[in-house]
Design an enzyme around this catalytic site. Structure first.
Site, PDB file in Angstrom:
ATOM      1  N   CYS A  60       0.885  -1.165   0.000  1.00  0.00           N
ATOM      2  CA  CYS A  60       0.000   0.000   0.000  1.00  0.00           C
ATOM      3  C   CYS A  60       0.927   1.221   0.000  1.00  0.00           C
ATOM      4  O   CYS A  60       2.108   1.107  -0.339  1.00  0.00           O
ATOM      5  CB  CYS A  60      -0.980  -0.026   1.176  1.00  0.00           C
ATOM      6  SG  CYS A  60      -0.241  -0.017   2.819  1.00  0.00           S
TER       7      CYS A  60
ATOM      8  N   THR B 193       2.175   3.298   2.465  1.00  0.00           N
ATOM      9  CA  THR B 193       3.258   3.218   3.453  1.00  0.00           C
ATOM     10  C   THR B 193       3.610   1.786   3.831  1.00  0.00           C
ATOM     11  O   THR B 193       4.665   1.546   4.429  1.00  0.00           O
ATOM     12  CB  THR B 193       2.825   3.913   4.757  1.00  0.00           C
ATOM     13  OG1 THR B 193       1.615   3.275   5.214  1.00  0.00           O
ATOM     14  CG2 THR B 193       2.583   5.402   4.552  1.00  0.00           C
TER      15      THR B 193
HETATM   16  C1  RB5 Z   1      -3.999   5.300   0.651  1.00  0.00           C
HETATM   17  O1  RB5 Z   1      -4.074   6.663   0.449  1.00  0.00           O
HETATM   18  C2  RB5 Z   1      -3.100   4.988   1.839  1.00  0.00           C
HETATM   19  O2  RB5 Z   1      -3.711   5.412   3.014  1.00  0.00           O
HETATM   20  C3  RB5 Z   1      -2.802   3.511   1.902  1.00  0.00           C
HETATM   21  O3  RB5 Z   1      -2.199   3.119   0.706  1.00  0.00           O
HETATM   22  C4  RB5 Z   1      -1.837   3.047   2.985  1.00  0.00           C
HETATM   23  O4  RB5 Z   1      -0.675   3.785   2.977  1.00  0.00           O
HETATM   24  C5  RB5 Z   1      -2.410   2.889   4.328  1.00  0.00           C
HETATM   25  O5  RB5 Z   1      -1.752   2.470   5.280  1.00  0.00           O
END
Ligand code: RB5
Length: 154
Positions: free
Chosen positions: A68, A70
């Site tokens: 995802c 982060t």
């Molecule tokens: C999406 O915007 C972001 O919140 C998701 O990809 C992730 O980083 C969540 O932990």
């Protein structure tokens, strides 16, 4: 390694890195089960984290890769599943140690954190490194016991 079954999944923020990692896996002779997402539309990471984590938890595949933005959301989701040991890694050292000491079965990456070259090195070391066993096995057995006590074990 080419006989290992592997699943991969991401949300929209991890899609570009997911597609890149699939090319790396193909170079290694690995054809991952891709649970999506498949386009840039905004989606919710728990939906994709669930699919890959379930595949690992049930034994459909031996390993998973989740991405995802982060890596944080995906790792929170994945570690809810019995038998899943998901490791969020931003460098080669933690990726290697997550295999040696923790027998991690899901690698979690941050698509908005990692350069592709570093991500590639992380994936390669994670796939290549065996579990060390020994005293580390005893610790993993304690995690299994903990899952049972918490009512989350199979
Ligand atoms: C999406 O915007 C972001 O919140 C998701 O990809 C992730 O980083 C969540 O932990």
């Amino acid at each position: 390694m080419s006989d290992v079954k592997i699943a991969i999944g991401s949300d929209h923020a991890g899609l570009e890195l997911k597609n890149f990692i699939k090319t790396i896996l193909a170079e290694l002779g690995l054809a991952p089960l891709d649970f999506g997402t498949d386009d840039a539309c905004s989606v919710d990471y728990p939906d994709y984290g669930e699919k890959v984590s379930m595949a690992v938890s049930t034994g459909q595949v031996q390993r998973g890769i989740l991405i995802c933005g982060t890596g944080l959301g995906m790792s929170i989701v994945a570690n809810k599943f019995p038998g899943v040991r998901a490791a969020l890694c931003h460098d080669e050292y933690t990726a290697k140690m997550s295999r040696l000491h923790n027998d991690s079965n899901i690698l979690v990456l941050g698509g908005r954190v990692l350069e592709k070259e570093l991500a590639q090195r992380i994936v390669r070391v994670w796939l290549d490194t065996p579990f060390e066993g020994g005293r580390h096995l005893r610790r993993l057995e304690k995690i299994i016991e903990l899952e049972k006590r918490l009512g989350n074990g199979s």
